[in-house]
Design a protein around this motif. Structure first.
Motif, mmCIF file in Angstrom:
data_model
loop_
_atom_site.group_PDB
_atom_site.id
_atom_site.type_symbol
_atom_site.label_atom_id
_atom_site.label_comp_id
_atom_site.label_asym_id
_atom_site.label_seq_id
_atom_site.Cartn_x
_atom_site.Cartn_y
_atom_site.Cartn_z
ATOM 1 N N LYS A 76 -11.138 -4.300 49.293
ATOM 2 C CA LYS A 76 -10.003 -3.872 49.829
ATOM 3 C C LYS A 76 -8.952 -3.982 48.656
ATOM 4 O O LYS A 76 -7.950 -2.788 48.599
ATOM 5 C CB LYS A 76 -9.459 -4.678 50.965
ATOM 6 C CG LYS A 76 -8.373 -4.123 51.796
ATOM 7 C CD LYS A 76 -7.981 -5.181 52.887
ATOM 8 C CE LYS A 76 -6.671 -4.586 53.753
ATOM 9 N NZ LYS A 76 -6.357 -5.324 54.776
ATOM 10 N N TYR A 79 -9.584 -1.168 46.266
ATOM 11 C CA TYR A 79 -9.268 0.085 46.963
ATOM 12 C C TYR A 79 -7.750 0.329 46.862
ATOM 13 O O TYR A 79 -7.274 1.693 46.536
ATOM 14 C CB TYR A 79 -9.607 0.290 48.600
ATOM 15 C CG TYR A 79 -9.148 1.258 49.360
ATOM 16 C CD1 TYR A 79 -9.612 2.550 49.315
ATOM 17 C CD2 TYR A 79 -8.153 0.959 50.144
ATOM 18 C CE1 TYR A 79 -9.046 3.645 50.008
ATOM 19 C CE2 TYR A 79 -7.300 2.133 50.874
ATOM 20 C CZ TYR A 79 -8.030 3.375 50.819
ATOM 21 O OH TYR A 79 -7.348 4.341 51.583
ATOM 22 N N ASN A 80 -6.708 -0.422 47.276
ATOM 23 C CA ASN A 80 -5.410 -0.360 47.209
ATOM 24 C C ASN A 80 -5.057 -0.042 45.855
ATOM 25 O O ASN A 80 -4.067 0.651 45.713
ATOM 26 C CB ASN A 80 -4.741 -1.450 47.741
ATOM 27 C CG ASN A 80 -4.858 -1.735 49.192
ATOM 28 O OD1 ASN A 80 -5.240 -0.764 49.898
ATOM 29 N ND2 ASN A 80 -4.827 -3.079 49.609
ATOM 30 N N ASP A 81 -5.591 -0.629 44.756
ATOM 31 C CA ASP A 81 -5.396 -0.244 43.422
ATOM 32 C C ASP A 81 -5.762 0.982 43.028
ATOM 33 O O ASP A 81 -4.901 1.570 42.404
ATOM 34 C CB ASP A 81 -6.060 -1.370 42.427
ATOM 35 C CG ASP A 81 -5.711 -1.194 40.919
ATOM 36 O OD1 ASP A 81 -4.399 -1.162 40.572
ATOM 37 O OD2 ASP A 81 -6.609 -1.109 40.215
ATOM 38 N N ILE A 82 -6.915 1.404 43.597
ATOM 39 C CA ILE A 82 -6.968 2.998 43.268
ATOM 40 C C ILE A 82 -6.401 3.880 43.778
ATOM 41 O O ILE A 82 -6.003 4.836 43.124
ATOM 42 C CB ILE A 82 -8.617 3.011 43.729
ATOM 43 C CG1 ILE A 82 -9.445 2.463 42.543
ATOM 44 C CG2 ILE A 82 -9.123 4.608 43.398
ATOM 45 C CD1 ILE A 82 -11.235 2.395 43.073
ATOM 46 N N ASN A 83 -5.862 3.635 45.069
ATOM 47 C CA ASN A 83 -5.268 4.476 45.992
ATOM 48 C C ASN A 83 -3.893 4.527 45.248
ATOM 49 O O ASN A 83 -3.322 5.532 45.140
ATOM 50 C CB ASN A 83 -4.932 3.754 47.332
ATOM 51 C CG ASN A 83 -4.559 5.081 48.297
ATOM 52 O OD1 ASN A 83 -4.667 5.869 48.293
ATOM 53 N ND2 ASN A 83 -3.949 4.582 49.404
ATOM 54 N N GLU A 84 -3.078 3.593 44.520
ATOM 55 C CA GLU A 84 -1.995 3.603 44.100
ATOM 56 C C GLU A 84 -2.149 4.304 42.726
ATOM 57 O O GLU A 84 -0.993 5.269 42.335
ATOM 58 C CB GLU A 84 -1.556 2.134 43.598
ATOM 59 C CG GLU A 84 -0.955 1.503 44.728
ATOM 60 C CD GLU A 84 0.187 1.978 45.493
ATOM 61 O OE1 GLU A 84 1.173 2.337 44.598
ATOM 62 O OE2 GLU A 84 0.344 2.354 46.694
ATOM 63 N N ARG A 85 -3.194 4.192 42.004
ATOM 64 C CA ARG A 85 -3.356 4.796 40.824
ATOM 65 C C ARG A 85 -3.451 6.545 41.076
ATOM 66 O O ARG A 85 -2.941 7.331 40.147
ATOM 67 C CB ARG A 85 -4.492 4.602 40.019
ATOM 68 C CG ARG A 85 -4.261 3.140 39.285
ATOM 69 C CD ARG A 85 -5.419 2.966 38.233
ATOM 70 N NE ARG A 85 -6.093 1.842 38.622
ATOM 71 C CZ ARG A 85 -7.259 1.491 37.776
ATOM 72 N NH1 ARG A 85 -7.634 2.192 37.031
ATOM 73 N NH2 ARG A 85 -7.983 0.273 38.016
ATOM 74 N N LEU A 86 -4.147 6.825 42.094
ATOM 75 C CA LEU A 86 -4.155 8.305 42.489
ATOM 76 C C LEU A 86 -3.168 8.808 42.721
ATOM 77 O O LEU A 86 -2.813 10.188 42.428
ATOM 78 C CB LEU A 86 -5.276 8.456 43.755
ATOM 79 C CG LEU A 86 -6.730 8.119 43.415
ATOM 80 C CD1 LEU A 86 -7.556 7.984 44.897
ATOM 81 C CD2 LEU A 86 -7.316 9.327 42.426
ATOM 82 N N LYS A 87 -2.050 8.169 43.206
ATOM 83 C CA LYS A 87 -0.643 8.733 43.697
ATOM 84 C C LYS A 87 -0.140 9.388 42.271
ATOM 85 O O LYS A 87 0.719 10.253 42.307
ATOM 86 C CB LYS A 87 0.170 7.910 44.230
ATOM 87 C CG LYS A 87 -0.321 7.482 45.548
ATOM 88 C CD LYS A 87 0.834 6.495 46.253
ATOM 89 C CE LYS A 87 0.258 6.230 47.585
ATOM 90 N NZ LYS A 87 0.942 5.160 48.468
ATOM 91 N N GLN A 91 -2.553 15.845 41.797
ATOM 92 C CA GLN A 91 -3.319 16.569 43.087
ATOM 93 C C GLN A 91 -2.716 17.729 43.614
ATOM 94 O O GLN A 91 -3.572 18.112 44.386
ATOM 95 C CB GLN A 91 -2.845 15.576 43.993
ATOM 96 C CG GLN A 91 -3.277 13.976 43.752
ATOM 97 C CD GLN A 91 -2.701 13.022 44.955
ATOM 98 O OE1 GLN A 91 -2.302 13.370 45.909
ATOM 99 N NE2 GLN A 91 -2.881 11.768 44.415
ATOM 100 N N ASP A 117 1.474 13.193 43.742
ATOM 101 C CA ASP A 117 1.721 13.152 45.003
ATOM 102 C C ASP A 117 3.040 13.233 45.404
ATOM 103 O O ASP A 117 3.707 13.474 46.246
ATOM 104 C CB ASP A 117 1.110 11.792 45.598
ATOM 105 C CG ASP A 117 1.259 11.704 47.127
ATOM 106 O OD1 ASP A 117 0.940 12.619 47.789
ATOM 107 O OD2 ASP A 117 1.560 10.593 47.554
#
Length: 163
Positions: A76, A79-87, A91, A117
């Protein structure tokens, strides 16, 4: 009077009491048989299928559950780290091709909007002319550029922000 009645029916009372004792003895034997059967099942359950007793199995199961919870927590967090990086990654992309000059035959000029994003990124523009090709890069912050944008760049930016 009670004693005389007891003396008179003494043999019948003995027989009735004897019948009750025999019935109780039969019930006791059946209870012992059932108790032995339940005890065998209990011992088999406590021993477990692999020879471990159930207490050891429960401790091992608890340890496995705790390890699984820790693994899920780590996943988890990842996942949160990757989600923040994806922002912060690109995109939203849009490209507009156009003819910048009337004397050039095809739509070789272009404007590309590359946004993350939060609508931060760049607009790249390549102007193709007969004798030269020029490329411009303009930064975009929150969907707005500090520099003047051409109509084609605005179109590419608007298209990318709508995605």
């Amino acid at each position: 009077m009670i004693l005389s009645i007891l003396n008179q029916y003494q043999s019948i009372i003995y027989i009735v009491v004897l019948i009750f004792v025999i019935i109780l003895l039969i019930i006791e034997i059946l209870n012992r048989i059932e108790l032995n059967r339940i005890e065998k099942k209990y011992r088999k359950l406590m021993k477990g299928s692999t020879g471990k007793n159930i207490e050891e199995m429960l401790f091992e199961y608890k340890k496995n559950v705790e390890e699984a919870i820790e693994t899920v927590k780590n996943i988890k967090d990842d996942y949160n780290d990757i989600n923040e990086r994806l922002k912060g990654c690109v995109q939203k992309v849009s490209i507009v091709r156009y003819r910048a000059f009337d004397d050039v035959g095809s739509d070789l000029s272009f404007s590309i909007a590359l946004l993350n994003d939060k609508n931060n990124g760049i607009v790249l523009t390549g102007i193709y002319g007969r004798n030269e090709c020029t490329t411009f890069a303009k930064p975009i912050e929150n969907g707005i550029s500090k520099y003047d944008l051409s109509d084609e760049e605005k179109m590419a930016l608007k298209e990318a922000m709508s995605k």
